[in-house]
Scaffold this motif. Structure first.
Motif, short mmCIF file in Angstrom:
data_model
loop_
_atom_site.label_atom_id
_atom_site.label_comp_id
_atom_site.label_asym_id
_atom_site.label_seq_id
_atom_site.Cartn_x
_atom_site.Cartn_y
_atom_site.Cartn_z
N ARG A 45 1.07 -1.08 0.20
CA ARG A 45 0.10 0.00 0.08
C ARG A 45 1.03 0.88 -0.04
N GLU A 46 2.21 1.23 0.62
CA GLU A 46 2.43 2.27 0.86
C GLU A 46 3.84 2.65 -0.40
N VAL A 47 3.92 1.54 -1.13
CA VAL A 47 4.95 1.63 -2.68
C VAL A 47 3.36 2.35 -3.70
N HIS A 48 2.38 1.55 -3.66
CA HIS A 48 1.57 2.66 -4.30
C HIS A 48 0.79 3.44 -4.21
N ASP A 49 1.19 4.21 -2.25
CA ASP A 49 0.35 5.45 -2.45
C ASP A 49 2.05 6.21 -3.28
N ARG A 50 3.04 5.86 -2.56
CA ARG A 50 4.26 6.55 -3.64
C ARG A 50 4.52 7.07 -5.21
N ALA A 51 4.30 5.37 -6.03
CA ALA A 51 3.85 5.79 -6.74
C ALA A 51 2.90 6.96 -7.25
N ARG A 52 2.06 6.57 -6.91
CA ARG A 52 0.37 7.61 -7.14
C ARG A 52 0.98 9.58 -6.88
N GLY A 53 1.92 9.52 -5.91
CA GLY A 53 2.31 10.51 -5.34
C GLY A 53 3.25 10.86 -6.52
N ALA A 55 3.53 10.22 -9.63
CA ALA A 55 2.52 10.55 -10.92
C ALA A 55 1.84 11.24 -11.40
N GLU A 56 1.18 12.24 -10.21
CA GLU A 56 0.96 13.56 -10.51
C GLU A 56 0.92 14.57 -10.89
N PRO A 57 1.90 14.86 -10.67
CA PRO A 57 2.78 16.22 -11.13
C PRO A 57 3.10 15.55 -12.52
N LEU A 58 3.07 14.97 -13.41
CA LEU A 58 3.69 14.26 -14.18
C LEU A 58 2.34 14.27 -15.43
N LYS A 59 1.25 13.78 -14.81
CA LYS A 59 0.12 14.07 -15.30
C LYS A 59 -0.38 15.67 -15.49
N ARG A 60 -0.29 16.63 -14.42
CA ARG A 60 -0.44 17.45 -14.35
C ARG A 60 0.50 17.94 -15.77
N ARG A 61 1.28 17.78 -15.36
CA ARG A 61 2.43 18.34 -16.80
C ARG A 61 1.96 18.12 -17.85
N HIS A 62 1.19 16.68 -18.53
CA HIS A 62 1.82 16.34 -19.17
C HIS A 62 -0.48 16.75 -19.91
N ASN A 63 -1.29 17.49 -19.11
CA ASN A 63 -2.08 17.58 -19.33
C ASN A 63 -2.80 19.23 -19.83
#
Length: 63
Positions: A45-53, A55-63
């Motif tokens: 769960r911790e790894v998943h949360d860190r990966a999600r965190g 990825a967020e800046p990358l998603k915002r940069r590409h949108n």
């Protein structure tokens, strides 16, 4: 969902202790397995949360 890992750990500790008191080695081993499962679930769960965190800046940069 993180609570689920903690519940596995608590239940595992109770099973392990009960197994030790009653001399039931299989129950002791099941308790240790429950504890390991809980720890693994929390780590996942911790790894998943860190990966999600991350990825967020990358998603915002590409949108």
């Amino acid at each position: 969902m993180a609570c689920r890992g903690g519940m596995h750990q608590v239940r595992g500790k109770a099973r392990e202790t009960t197994g030790k008191v009653t001399g039931h080695r299989a129950q002791e081993a099941e308790g240790r397995a429950d504890q390991a499962s809980g720890e693994a679930g929390e780590s996942l769960r911790e790894v998943h949360d860190r990966a999600r965190g991350a990825a967020e800046p990358l998603k915002r940069r590409h949108n």
